[in-house]
Design an enzyme around this catalytic site. Structure first.
Site, PDB file in Angstrom:
ATOM      1  N   GLU A   1       0.385  -1.380   0.234  1.00  0.00           N
ATOM      2  CA  GLU A   1      -0.329  -0.107   0.285  1.00  0.00           C
ATOM      3  C   GLU A   1       0.492   1.297   0.066  1.00  0.00           C
ATOM      4  O   GLU A   1       0.625   2.347   0.368  1.00  0.00           O
ATOM      5  CB  GLU A   1      -0.993  -0.183   1.153  1.00  0.00           C
ATOM      6  CG  GLU A   1      -2.268  -1.439   0.872  1.00  0.00           C
ATOM      7  CD  GLU A   1      -2.665  -1.735   2.603  1.00  0.00           C
ATOM      8  OE1 GLU A   1      -2.851  -0.517   2.971  1.00  0.00           O
ATOM      9  OE2 GLU A   1      -3.168  -2.513   2.501  1.00  0.00           O
TER      10      GLU A   1
ATOM     11  N   ASN B   1       1.559  -5.309  -3.036  1.00  0.00           N
ATOM     12  CA  ASN B   1       0.647  -5.334  -3.033  1.00  0.00           C
ATOM     13  C   ASN B   1      -0.295  -3.613  -2.134  1.00  0.00           C
ATOM     14  O   ASN B   1       0.218  -3.419  -1.613  1.00  0.00           O
ATOM     15  CB  ASN B   1       0.689  -6.659  -1.729  1.00  0.00           C
ATOM     16  CG  ASN B   1      -0.765  -7.122  -1.462  1.00  0.00           C
ATOM     17  OD1 ASN B   1      -0.802  -8.021  -2.167  1.00  0.00           O
ATOM     18  ND2 ASN B   1      -0.980  -7.115  -0.070  1.00  0.00           N
TER      19      ASN B   1
ATOM     20  N   HIS C   1      -9.828  -6.999  -1.519  1.00  0.00           N
ATOM     21  CA  HIS C   1     -10.802  -6.431  -0.350  1.00  0.00           C
ATOM     22  C   HIS C   1     -12.289  -5.968  -1.009  1.00  0.00           C
ATOM     23  O   HIS C   1     -12.681  -4.928  -1.546  1.00  0.00           O
ATOM     24  CB  HIS C   1     -10.429  -5.845   0.741  1.00  0.00           C
ATOM     25  CG  HIS C   1      -9.437  -6.465   1.547  1.00  0.00           C
ATOM     26  ND1 HIS C   1     -10.041  -7.459   2.369  1.00  0.00           N
ATOM     27  CD2 HIS C   1      -8.100  -5.968   2.072  1.00  0.00           C
ATOM     28  CE1 HIS C   1      -8.224  -7.777   2.917  1.00  0.00           C
ATOM     29  NE2 HIS C   1      -7.308  -7.513   2.369  1.00  0.00           N
TER      30      HIS C   1
ATOM     31  N   GLU D   1      -6.341 -11.060  -0.841  1.00  0.00           N
ATOM     32  CA  GLU D   1      -6.649 -10.830   0.011  1.00  0.00           C
ATOM     33  C   GLU D   1      -8.234 -11.300  -0.118  1.00  0.00           C
ATOM     34  O   GLU D   1      -9.170 -10.461   0.858  1.00  0.00           O
ATOM     35  CB  GLU D   1      -6.781  -9.233   0.869  1.00  0.00           C
ATOM     36  CG  GLU D   1      -4.700  -9.417   1.105  1.00  0.00           C
ATOM     37  CD  GLU D   1      -4.274  -8.207   2.014  1.00  0.00           C
ATOM     38  OE1 GLU D   1      -4.780  -7.542   2.513  1.00  0.00           O
ATOM     39  OE2 GLU D   1      -3.645  -8.365   2.031  1.00  0.00           O
TER      40      GLU D   1
ATOM     41  N   ASP E   1     -11.810 -11.229  -0.193  1.00  0.00           N
ATOM     42  CA  ASP E   1     -13.538 -11.266   0.477  1.00  0.00           C
ATOM     43  C   ASP E   1     -13.917 -10.340  -0.050  1.00  0.00           C
ATOM     44  O   ASP E   1     -13.906  -9.150  -0.693  1.00  0.00           O
ATOM     45  CB  ASP E   1     -12.877 -10.864   2.007  1.00  0.00           C
ATOM     46  CG  ASP E   1     -12.564  -9.293   2.317  1.00  0.00           C
ATOM     47  OD1 ASP E   1     -12.190  -9.457   1.923  1.00  0.00           O
ATOM     48  OD2 ASP E   1     -12.080 -10.086   3.979  1.00  0.00           O
TER      49      ASP E   1
HETATM   50  C1  XIL Z   1      -5.884  -6.405   8.123  1.00  0.00           C
HETATM   51  C2  XIL Z   1      -6.177  -7.916   9.309  1.00  0.00           C
HETATM   52  O1  XIL Z   1      -6.941  -8.707   8.776  1.00  0.00           O
HETATM   53  C3  XIL Z   1      -6.750  -7.591  10.481  1.00  0.00           C
HETATM   54  O2  XIL Z   1      -6.712  -8.198  11.530  1.00  0.00           O
HETATM   55  C4  XIL Z   1      -5.594  -6.300  11.259  1.00  0.00           C
HETATM   56  O3  XIL Z   1      -6.646  -5.718  12.244  1.00  0.00           O
HETATM   57  C5  XIL Z   1      -6.215  -4.875   9.974  1.00  0.00           C
HETATM   58  O4  XIL Z   1      -5.041  -6.081   9.105  1.00  0.00           O
HETATM   59  N1  XIL Z   1      -4.270  -4.992   3.959  1.00  0.00           N
HETATM   60  C6  XIL Z   1      -3.848  -5.708   4.372  1.00  0.00           C
HETATM   61  C7  XIL Z   1      -4.125  -6.485   5.448  1.00  0.00           C
HETATM   62  O5  XIL Z   1      -2.054  -5.572   3.267  1.00  0.00           O
HETATM   63  O6  XIL Z   1      -2.802  -6.688   6.236  1.00  0.00           O
HETATM   64  C8  XIL Z   1      -5.068  -6.310   5.863  1.00  0.00           C
HETATM   65  O7  XIL Z   1      -4.905  -7.343   7.636  1.00  0.00           O
HETATM   66  C9  XIL Z   1      -6.263  -5.942   5.578  1.00  0.00           C
HETATM   67  C10 XIL Z   1      -5.561  -4.886   4.178  1.00  0.00           C
END
Ligand code: XIL
Length: 385
Positions: free
Chosen positions: A181, A224, A260, A289, A291
């Site tokens: 990020e 990422n 996400h 990641e 979801d």
């Molecule tokens: C999130 C985790 O799922 C949580 O448990 C934590 O509190 C905050 O981070 N982008 C990312 C991940 O790269 O590391 C993040 O994970 C979600 C967004």
């Protein structure tokens, strides 16, 4: 035939990542000892449904938001969870356990307990591991963010951290999210909230990749981010940066989209095209990641139509990755709503994973399984032909 594949998933929102309390590591009971290895005789498992060389992964729940919930550490305490983790997935990503605040809680102290346990679990279960993450603006320990370090000291700290953490797991981690990020949604480098870029300038990003490569020459090194599923200002910024770094000989090997997603927003229909343009630069791509969250009705129970829409999003992300040769890693950000970060970070939204809190499979689970099977069937036909 496809080369090695990996994938993950992403968020369609603004900055999500709040620094959270650091967690104490607990010892892992050996609940996974007898977990069966990858087997083609188990077509109901995502990992065995996948085409050869394609890794279906999940985040391993622990640390981060879990520390403020009223359940014990999921990875070390939930037997049912561990069983499914071993059976269904061919790749694992520590959700928080390799982040700075977790693994490096004091300047002169590392806490490798949980990360070691995850890597051992993966090896026992013939899973690959995605390391996450080394250079980020979020979830850094206070001693670092609030410390009074000179530029020279900060540079040495980052180098030591990367060398220590990447070196410890050298040869055992397939992909590392080296930089996480680093751009905002307008495609501007985070020159304020990212301590490394703010204090050391943008050149530190290239150094992070160089140091990681020295520490583990086999690991594939990734950028990422979230909100980079589509062709947009942010993904354009990565596309330009990667070309620049490759021209300088910096060891960058991959670009991954977190994915996400929310059914509030339209599906990023140009995901495949976007992955292809990074593939064309010679990079691996991945979904890291995934979801798919949604606005829950007052009852808290989604409608059938909502479940179908969610399944459709999961399927389309997977299809986009499967369609791109160098996309061999597809990771969902947890598999059960029981441990999802979504309700904690997105008010009113939830139901984002492929299994309910009781591990009941949703239409989204079957959408992934059937899409994998279909791709594996085509792949085998292709090889025979
Ligand atoms: C999130 C985790 O799922 C949580 O448990 C934590 O509190 C905050 O981070 N982008 C990312 C991940 O790269 O590391 C993040 O994970 C979600 C967004």
């Amino acid at each position: 035939m496809r080369s090695l594949r990996l994938a993950t998933v992403t968020l369609a929102t603004a900055a999500l990542c709040l620094p959270l309390a650091t967690g104490a590591a607990t010892a892992a009971p050996p609940a996974d000892r007898k977990a069966p290895p990858h087997s083609h005789a188990a077509p109901d498992r995502l990992r065995s449904a996948a085409p050869e060389g394609f890794f279906v992964g999940t985040a391993v729940a622990g640390g981060g938001h879990h520390l403020s919930q009223d359940y014990p550490d999921p990875f070390t305490h939930d037997k049912e969870y561990r069983k499914i983790l071993a059976r269904q997935f061919g790749s694992v990503s520590p959700e928080n356990q390799m982040k700075w605040d977790f693994i490096h809680p004091e300047r002169d102290r590392y806490d490798f307990g949980q990360a070691d346990a995850i890597v051992r679990f993966a090896e026992r279960n013939r899973q690959v591991v995605r390391g996450h993450t080394l250079l980020w603006h979020s979830q850094n320990p206070e001693w670092l963010e609030k410390g009074d370090f000179s530029a020279e000291e900060l540079r040495a700290l980052l180098r030591e951290h990367i060398t220590t953490v990447v070196g410890r797991y050298a040869g055992r981690i397939q992909q590392w999210d080296v930089a996480n990020e680093i751009f905002d949604d307008q495609g501007r480098l985070r020159t304020q909230d990212n301590i490394w870029i703010r204090e050391l300038g943008p050149g530190i990003v290239a150094d992070a990749f160089r140091w990681a490569h020295e520490a583990d020459p086999e690991a594939k090194l990734f950028f990422n981010d979230y909100n980079v599923e589509s062709v947009n200002a942010k993904s354009d910024a990565y596309h330009a940066l990667v070309q620049d770094l490759l021209a300088q000989g910096v060891p960058v090997h991959g670009f991954s989209v977190q994915a996400h997603l929310s059914t509030r927003y339209g599906f990023p229909g140009d995901l495949e095209d976007n992955l292809r343009r990074f593939d064309a630069l010679g990079l691996e791509t991945a979904v890291t990641e995934l979801d798919v969250r949604m606005d829950l009705p007052e009852s808290g129970v989604p409608t059938k139509a909502q479940e179908r829409k969610q399944a459709d999003y999961y399927r389309r992300v997977l299809q986009a990755c499967l369609a791109v040769d160098g996309c061999n890693s597809f990771t969902i950000w947890g598999f059960t709503d029981k441990y999802s970060w979504v309700p904690v970070f997105f008010e009113g939204e939830g139901f984002a994973n492929v299994m309910t809190e009781d591990f009941v499979r949703k239409p989204a689970f079957y959408a992934l399984r059937d899409t994998l099977k279909e791709a594996a069937r085509k792949d085998r036909g292709h090889r025979r032909g």
